[in-house]
Design a protein around this motif. Structure first.
Motif, PDB file in Angstrom:
ATOM      1  N   THR A 397      27.248  37.206  54.915  1.00 47.15           N
ATOM      2  CA  THR A 397      27.143  35.880  54.305  1.00 47.15           C
ATOM      3  C   THR A 397      25.778  35.784  53.644  1.00 47.15           C
ATOM      4  O   THR A 397      24.762  36.090  54.270  1.00 47.15           O
ATOM      5  N   VAL A 398      25.749  35.360  52.370  1.00 46.86           N
ATOM      6  CA  VAL A 398      24.497  35.367  51.615  1.00 46.86           C
ATOM      7  C   VAL A 398      24.195  33.981  51.064  1.00 46.86           C
ATOM      8  O   VAL A 398      25.048  33.096  51.035  1.00 46.86           O
ATOM      9  N   HIS A 399      22.955  33.810  50.594  1.00 51.72           N
ATOM     10  CA  HIS A 399      22.530  32.577  49.928  1.00 51.72           C
ATOM     11  C   HIS A 399      23.272  32.480  48.589  1.00 51.72           C
ATOM     12  O   HIS A 399      23.422  33.482  47.885  1.00 51.72           O
ATOM     13  N   PRO A 400      23.721  31.276  48.190  1.00 48.07           N
ATOM     14  CA  PRO A 400      24.524  31.153  46.964  1.00 48.07           C
ATOM     15  C   PRO A 400      23.729  31.121  45.673  1.00 48.07           C
ATOM     16  O   PRO A 400      24.308  30.891  44.611  1.00 48.07           O
ATOM     17  N   LEU A 401      22.399  31.383  45.708  1.00 42.81           N
ATOM     18  CA  LEU A 401      21.581  31.147  44.521  1.00 42.81           C
ATOM     19  C   LEU A 401      21.971  32.004  43.325  1.00 42.81           C
ATOM     20  O   LEU A 401      21.708  31.645  42.186  1.00 42.81           O
ATOM     21  N   ALA A 402      22.623  33.146  43.533  1.00 49.12           N
ATOM     22  CA  ALA A 402      23.044  33.973  42.402  1.00 49.12           C
ATOM     23  C   ALA A 402      24.564  34.103  42.326  1.00 49.12           C
ATOM     24  O   ALA A 402      25.082  34.861  41.506  1.00 49.12           O
ATOM     25  N   GLY A 403      25.274  33.378  43.167  1.00 49.16           N
ATOM     26  CA  GLY A 403      26.731  33.396  43.111  1.00 49.16           C
ATOM     27  C   GLY A 403      27.354  34.740  43.408  1.00 49.16           C
ATOM     28  O   GLY A 403      28.424  35.068  42.894  1.00 49.16           O
ATOM     29  N   GLN A 404      26.711  35.540  44.260  1.00 50.42           N
ATOM     30  CA  GLN A 404      27.172  36.909  44.480  1.00 50.42           C
ATOM     31  C   GLN A 404      28.091  37.072  45.693  1.00 50.42           C
ATOM     32  O   GLN A 404      28.714  38.112  45.861  1.00 50.42           O
ATOM     33  N   GLY A 405      28.189  36.063  46.546  1.00 48.55           N
ATOM     34  CA  GLY A 405      28.893  36.228  47.807  1.00 48.55           C
ATOM     35  C   GLY A 405      30.309  36.748  47.687  1.00 48.55           C
ATOM     36  O   GLY A 405      30.657  37.789  48.258  1.00 48.55           O
ATOM     37  N   VAL A 406      31.161  36.050  46.932  1.00 48.13           N
ATOM     38  CA  VAL A 406      32.557  36.467  46.849  1.00 48.13           C
ATOM     39  C   VAL A 406      32.700  37.765  46.065  1.00 48.13           C
ATOM     40  O   VAL A 406      33.617  38.551  46.314  1.00 48.13           O
ATOM     41  N   ASN A 407      31.787  38.034  45.136  1.00 52.70           N
ATOM     42  CA  ASN A 407      31.847  39.292  44.395  1.00 52.70           C
ATOM     43  C   ASN A 407      31.612  40.487  45.313  1.00 52.70           C
ATOM     44  O   ASN A 407      32.245  41.533  45.151  1.00 52.70           O
ATOM     45  N   LEU A 408      30.704  40.327  46.277  1.00 55.40           N
ATOM     46  CA  LEU A 408      30.501  41.388  47.263  1.00 55.40           C
ATOM     47  C   LEU A 408      31.784  41.601  48.066  1.00 55.40           C
ATOM     48  O   LEU A 408      32.154  42.730  48.380  1.00 55.40           O
ATOM     49  N   GLY A 409      32.463  40.515  48.406  1.00 56.52           N
ATOM     50  CA  GLY A 409      33.712  40.621  49.150  1.00 56.52           C
ATOM     51  C   GLY A 409      34.797  41.326  48.370  1.00 56.52           C
ATOM     52  O   GLY A 409      35.545  42.156  48.923  1.00 56.52           O
ATOM     53  N   PHE A 410      34.903  41.030  47.084  1.00 56.21           N
ATOM     54  CA  PHE A 410      35.895  41.719  46.256  1.00 56.21           C
ATOM     55  C   PHE A 410      35.553  43.209  46.139  1.00 56.21           C
ATOM     56  O   PHE A 410      36.442  44.059  46.087  1.00 56.21           O
ATOM     57  N   GLY A 411      34.259  43.520  46.100  1.00 53.93           N
ATOM     58  CA  GLY A 411      33.852  44.920  46.104  1.00 53.93           C
ATOM     59  C   GLY A 411      34.265  45.612  47.390  1.00 53.93           C
ATOM     60  O   GLY A 411      34.706  46.772  47.380  1.00 53.93           O
ATOM     61  N   ASP A 412      34.149  44.899  48.522  1.00 56.97           N
ATOM     62  CA  ASP A 412      34.610  45.453  49.800  1.00 56.97           C
ATOM     63  C   ASP A 412      36.096  45.766  49.744  1.00 56.97           C
ATOM     64  O   ASP A 412      36.539  46.835  50.180  1.00 56.97           O
ATOM     65  N   ALA A 413      36.890  44.812  49.241  1.00 57.60           N
ATOM     66  CA  ALA A 413      38.344  44.979  49.190  1.00 57.60           C
ATOM     67  C   ALA A 413      38.726  46.184  48.336  1.00 57.60           C
ATOM     68  O   ALA A 413      39.605  46.973  48.712  1.00 57.60           O
ATOM     69  N   SER A 414      38.068  46.339  47.194  1.00 52.84           N
ATOM     70  CA  SER A 414      38.359  47.458  46.311  1.00 52.84           C
ATOM     71  C   SER A 414      38.037  48.790  46.972  1.00 52.84           C
ATOM     72  O   SER A 414      38.833  49.738  46.939  1.00 52.84           O
ATOM     73  N   THR A 415      36.867  48.865  47.603  1.00 47.74           N
ATOM     74  CA  THR A 415      36.447  50.120  48.236  1.00 47.74           C
ATOM     75  C   THR A 415      37.321  50.461  49.435  1.00 47.74           C
ATOM     76  O   THR A 415      37.718  51.618  49.619  1.00 47.74           O
ATOM     77  N   LEU A 416      37.638  49.474  50.269  1.00 48.78           N
ATOM     78  CA  LEU A 416      38.457  49.752  51.444  1.00 48.78           C
ATOM     79  C   LEU A 416      39.842  50.251  51.056  1.00 48.78           C
ATOM     80  O   LEU A 416      40.348  51.208  51.655  1.00 48.78           O
ATOM     81  N   SER A 417      40.458  49.650  50.051  1.00 44.69           N
ATOM     82  CA  SER A 417      41.779  50.125  49.627  1.00 44.69           C
ATOM     83  C   SER A 417      41.700  51.544  49.073  1.00 44.69           C
ATOM     84  O   SER A 417      42.603  52.354  49.281  1.00 44.69           O
ATOM     85  N   SER A 418      40.590  51.860  48.400  1.00 47.07           N
ATOM     86  CA  SER A 418      40.402  53.213  47.877  1.00 47.07           C
ATOM     87  C   SER A 418      40.261  54.223  49.010  1.00 47.07           C
ATOM     88  O   SER A 418      40.849  55.311  48.975  1.00 47.07           O
ATOM     89  N   VAL A 419      39.485  53.872  50.038  1.00 45.73           N
ATOM     90  CA  VAL A 419      39.286  54.762  51.185  1.00 45.73           C
ATOM     91  C   VAL A 419      40.603  54.964  51.938  1.00 45.73           C
ATOM     92  O   VAL A 419      40.928  56.082  52.368  1.00 45.73           O
TER      93      VAL A 419
END
Length: 503
Positions: A397-419
């Motif tokens: 969970t991150v600070h929302p100042l750059a709006g990156q939180g959900v983007n990190l989560g989508f990156g997790d989803a992409s990588t996990l499905s690839s693995v």
């Protein structure tokens, strides 16, 4: 028998003799509104390849990603979430005012959504691309202006309501061939037993036998249903039940700050993302289309309580004041260009008339309720263990100042499905910790680095100290005028995980 994770006291293992199959074409379909009750309650437990706990944006993105890959599209998937909106089609009316809960989607996430077939549904609803962003602070010493063209990109991002993202992912997963079943309930307990001494276990054994040999996890839900899965994915948010039951420890802290979010309206359409760093924290004004913008204002708990309850007129005055001359002057060319203070940063400077400081459009109307929530940083020390993986806010969970939180989560989803796909390709059990640690090794460094950058920004702007103000202004000046640095910053914020100083 020693269990790694305890179930409720006195519970027994089900002794069912149902042959296990990794995939079945007659797997239960996605729940519709007609059968969204508890049709399985009291019936025999079912077996799945993957159980995704949490049917929010990141959990559904993982399901869509699995459905888009040739080696994973036939996996039998259970999605566990009590949100009734997942029971059927979620209709969004075009005339509805924008919801204050939005996400700033990076170009990398847009590409991911296109790859999994979900972006076409996003484009059917309100969304706002933006190709420029202005960042400045209250001292008036400097600012930074970013344009997509500075990094050879078409856009810097796109602001989308969370309900649109969720609806789009749900629409996509509903039309895929992925065998899936939504359980409208909450996770109550999870059991995983140690592997048996035998390295080879007959996959045709009953679910109970496979569970006993450590080849399946057992999940018990609040509605009385039970199910087994080779892999349990925790996508259930910052207060993750999966993380708790799996015993993952976390590191983090609260910021003693709240964020107020709301939708506001302008007289003209806004095409730029604005962010001003104020003494209490950043204030962001994000375009969302149709003359609407989204406000994300970081404040102390006392201030957030006051601004949440004051009249609409007073709140609008406070917003416009904070985005204009409030707390300090506008940055001026004389401060940036002629001052000897920044003469050492003259090398490699690029300048354009379009890079001049601009004043954000005035806010004229409040178009939604004002919502407030506390801010914190939280990071799981591990993302994976035997038969368990964490993604999204369950992992970080991150600070929302750059709006990156959900983007990190989508990156997790992409990588996990690839693995998972890579594991299937070589015949590996998708729940084996050695495979899941590959996902952790890929995502953890990237997430930790982004969290460190965001936390550093938060801490740097929480102190009003003369020399530090000058250093911050120098950093803004460099980010605004030095082309290679500006390009690297844009690329990093766009989802290309390269460090700005070493790209």
């Amino acid at each position: 028998m020693n269990r790694i994770f305890a179930t409720k006291a006195g519970s027994d293992v089900y002794r069912l003799r149902i042959p296990w199959r990794p995939f079945s074409n007659d797997a239960a379909p996605l729940l519709s509104s007609q059968n969204a009750g508890n049709p399985e309650k009291g019936s025999e437990a079912k077996q799945y390849d993957i159980a995704i706990v949490g049917g929010g944006m990141v959990g559904l993105a993982l399901a869509c990603s699995l459905a888009s890959r040739p080696l994973t599209r036939h996996l039998n998937v259970a999605i566990i979430d009590s949100n009734p909106a997942l029971g059927g089609k979620h209709f969004i009316k075009k005339e509805d005012l924008p919801d204050p809960r939005v996400s700033t989607i990076t170009p990398a996430t847009i590409s991911f959504f296109k790859d999994i077939g979900a972006w076409q549904f996003v484009e059917q609803h309100r969304h706002a691309y933006f190709d420029k962003m202005q960042v400045w602070d209250y001292t008036g010493l400097s600012y930074a202006k970013y344009n997509a063209r500075d990094a050879d990109k078409e856009v810097l991002g796109c602001v989308v309501e969370n309900k649109v993202l969720l609806s789009s992912l749900l629409s996509r997963v509903q039309e895929t061939v992925l065998p899936k079943k939504i359980y409208p309930s909450r996770l109550n307990s999870m059991s995983i037993l140690p592997n048996s001494s035998s390295s080879e276990v007959d996959s045709t054994l009953s679910m109970t036998a496979l569970f006993t040999h450590g080849r399946l996890a057992k999940l018990e839900l609040e509605d009385g249903n039970s199910l087994y899965a080779k892999l349990v994915v925790g996508a259930d948010g910052g207060k993750s039940r999966v993380r708790e039951l799996a015993g993952f420890r976390t590191t983090g802290w609260n910021y003693s700050q709240n964020a107020i979010i709301c939708t506001v309206e302008h007289d003209v359409e806004n095409h730029c993302a604005w962010q001003r760093f104020l003494p209490s924290g950043p204030l962001a004004l994000l375009p969302i289309g149709d003359k609407f913008s989204n406000i994300v204002w970081t404040l102390s708990p006392k201030e957030s309580s006051e601004f949440k309850s004051i009249t609409e007129d007073n709140f609008l005055k406070a917003v416009n004041h904070a985005l204009d001359y409030g707390y300090g002057p506008h940055p001026t060319p004389s401060i940036l260009g002629s001052s000897d203070l920044f003469s050492w940063l003259k090398g490699g400077i690029s300048k354009s008339a379009n890079d001049c400081f601009e004043i954000p459009p005035k806010v004229v109307k409040l178009a939604s309720e004002r919502m407030a929530f506390p801010l914190s940083l939280r990071h799981a020390n591990d993302y994976a263990s035997k038969r368990v993986a964490l993604i999204g806010d369950a992992a970080h969970t991150v600070h929302p100042l750059a709006g990156q939180g959900v983007n990190l989560g989508f990156g997790d989803a992409s990588t996990l499905s690839s693995v998972i796909s890579e594991g299937i390709a070589v015949g590996t059990d998708i729940g084996e910790v050695s495979l899941l640690k590959k996902y952790e090794a890929d995502r953890k460094p990237a997430n930790v680095m982004m969290m460190a950058v965001l936390d550093g920004f938060q801490k740097a702007y929480s102190v009003d100290f003369g020399p530090l103000n000058i250093l911050r202004a120098a950093a803004f000046h460099g980010a605004h005028h030095i082309s290679p640095l500006k390009k690297s910053i844009i690329s990093y914020a766009s989802g290309e995980m390269r460090l700005p100083l070493f790209a």
